[in-house]
Enzyme design. Structure first.
Site, PDB file in Angstrom:
ATOM      1  N   MET B   1       0.780  -1.233   0.000  1.00  0.00           N
ATOM      2  CA  MET B   1       0.000   0.000   0.000  1.00  0.00           C
ATOM      3  C   MET B   1       0.809   1.279   0.000  1.00  0.00           C
ATOM      4  O   MET B   1       0.228   2.324   0.234  1.00  0.00           O
ATOM      5  CB  MET B   1      -0.859   0.058   1.250  1.00  0.00           C
ATOM      6  CG  MET B   1      -2.158  -0.611   1.126  1.00  0.00           C
ATOM      7  SD  MET B   1      -2.675  -0.985   2.803  1.00  0.00           S
ATOM      8  CE  MET B   1      -1.112  -1.426   3.557  1.00  0.00           C
ATOM      9  N   PRO B   2       2.111   1.208  -0.255  1.00  0.00           N
ATOM     10  CA  PRO B   2       2.852   2.483  -0.186  1.00  0.00           C
ATOM     11  C   PRO B   2       2.359   3.455  -1.255  1.00  0.00           C
ATOM     12  O   PRO B   2       1.772   3.035  -2.263  1.00  0.00           O
ATOM     13  CB  PRO B   2       4.299   2.079  -0.472  1.00  0.00           C
ATOM     14  CG  PRO B   2       4.358   0.606  -0.312  1.00  0.00           C
ATOM     15  CD  PRO B   2       2.986   0.085  -0.614  1.00  0.00           C
ATOM     16  N   PHE B   3       2.627   4.707  -1.003  1.00  0.00           N
ATOM     17  CA  PHE B   3       2.282   5.763  -1.960  1.00  0.00           C
ATOM     18  C   PHE B   3       3.540   6.585  -2.223  1.00  0.00           C
ATOM     19  O   PHE B   3       4.134   7.123  -1.282  1.00  0.00           O
ATOM     20  CB  PHE B   3       1.175   6.655  -1.382  1.00  0.00           C
ATOM     21  CG  PHE B   3       0.800   7.785  -2.289  1.00  0.00           C
ATOM     22  CD1 PHE B   3      -0.062   7.570  -3.361  1.00  0.00           C
ATOM     23  CD2 PHE B   3       1.324   9.043  -2.108  1.00  0.00           C
ATOM     24  CE1 PHE B   3      -0.395   8.602  -4.223  1.00  0.00           C
ATOM     25  CE2 PHE B   3       0.994  10.089  -2.961  1.00  0.00           C
ATOM     26  CZ  PHE B   3       0.128   9.870  -4.021  1.00  0.00           C
ATOM     27  N   THR B  40       0.820  -0.858  -4.639  1.00  0.00           N
ATOM     28  CA  THR B  40       1.744   0.275  -4.542  1.00  0.00           C
ATOM     29  C   THR B  40       1.393   1.292  -5.619  1.00  0.00           C
ATOM     30  O   THR B  40       1.307   0.945  -6.800  1.00  0.00           O
ATOM     31  CB  THR B  40       3.198  -0.208  -4.703  1.00  0.00           C
ATOM     32  OG1 THR B  40       3.505  -1.080  -3.609  1.00  0.00           O
ATOM     33  CG2 THR B  40       4.172   0.960  -4.715  1.00  0.00           C
ATOM     34  N   VAL B  41       1.191   2.524  -5.193  1.00  0.00           N
ATOM     35  CA  VAL B  41       0.777   3.593  -6.109  1.00  0.00           C
ATOM     36  C   VAL B  41       1.926   4.589  -6.288  1.00  0.00           C
ATOM     37  O   VAL B  41       2.590   4.955  -5.319  1.00  0.00           O
ATOM     38  CB  VAL B  41      -0.478   4.312  -5.569  1.00  0.00           C
ATOM     39  CG1 VAL B  41      -0.808   5.544  -6.414  1.00  0.00           C
ATOM     40  CG2 VAL B  41      -1.663   3.361  -5.545  1.00  0.00           C
TER      41      VAL B  41
END
Lengths: 66, 66, 66, 66, 66, 66
Positions: B1-3, B40-41
């Site tokens: 889920m990192p941005f 990951t975005v």
């Protein structure tokens, strides 16, 4: 090394005004915290008035109403 | 889920270069922290050189002077 | 002069892992866009799992349920 | 005084949809935290699909493949 | 309605220094663009030196080496 | 894939309130733009009142005065 991000509505800020924002924000970090201006970054983001909301409505709508 | 948010000056980065930034940043989070690439975005923001300041002046001015 | 902001959940990333993120993100900008590493800034933000939501619930809740 | 930043891919969100995002996000802060809507700011950023990555590839590429 | 975000390394900036940053950044927007100070928001984010990288290494490492 | 960042002053928002913000912001993107909730990310940032300025002064100072 500070990083300053200035978000404003897109309403025709001139190149000269942007230079003043960059110069002023950089100097502020130098004056208050003794930061090195060489590595101080300022990024100005101009946002369409349709995309900027305050008081629950867009700036476009707010302006049209007044 | 990192941005991951990458801000660069707008100077003609190609679609292929942007793909490489997206792929590389995602892989970095996988390799270093074991993050799931699927969630990951990566968002790339390109900023006009008039709106990017360093050393107290815009990149436009800095380039013109040199 | 690129600026990279990496947001991750706060879950014990070590100083060594953060160094690898900083080094890797900087190298990525060098490799893909030929940016100068000296002025490339990377800021890592660690966010509590209570404050990070995905799929409409916090990561804390999601983890507790699974 | 809350500040809400909504990043979405640029895919033709209409002025009416943006108004709904602004109104809804502002109301959410009023309902949940009792914030004053008058000083609640919402900024919507629309990002080109070439510049938005997920799963290690841009949304443009992902859409073309499917 | 401008929004200014100032990111600095966490190194003991005092409450008085932060007040000066807030006052100075607000005044800058008034002076250069005629913005209303009442609705100008300034948010200061202090980032651990382990989490701030420049030149491919954290500020912590850079300081220890010099 | 939307990304929502909510910045508020740090004043004791509870875990339940944060869940409501996450759920509400996610639902808003579903309702207005038909976004997929599974990949909608919401990040809440709580900022000390010393570090949040409005009207040219910190929220701390503003509260003390009133």
């Amino acid at each position: 090394m500070p990083f300053v991000n200035i978000k404003i509505t897109r309403e025709g800020a001139t190149k000269e005004q942007k230079e003043k924002l960059i110069r002023g924000a950089t100097q502020l970090l130098v004056d208050v915290l003794g930061k090195n201006p060489v590595t101080t970054v300022v990024v100005i983001e101009e946002v369409d008035t349709d995309n900027w909301g305050v008081g629950g409505e867009s700036v476009t709508t707010r302006r049209n109403r007044s």
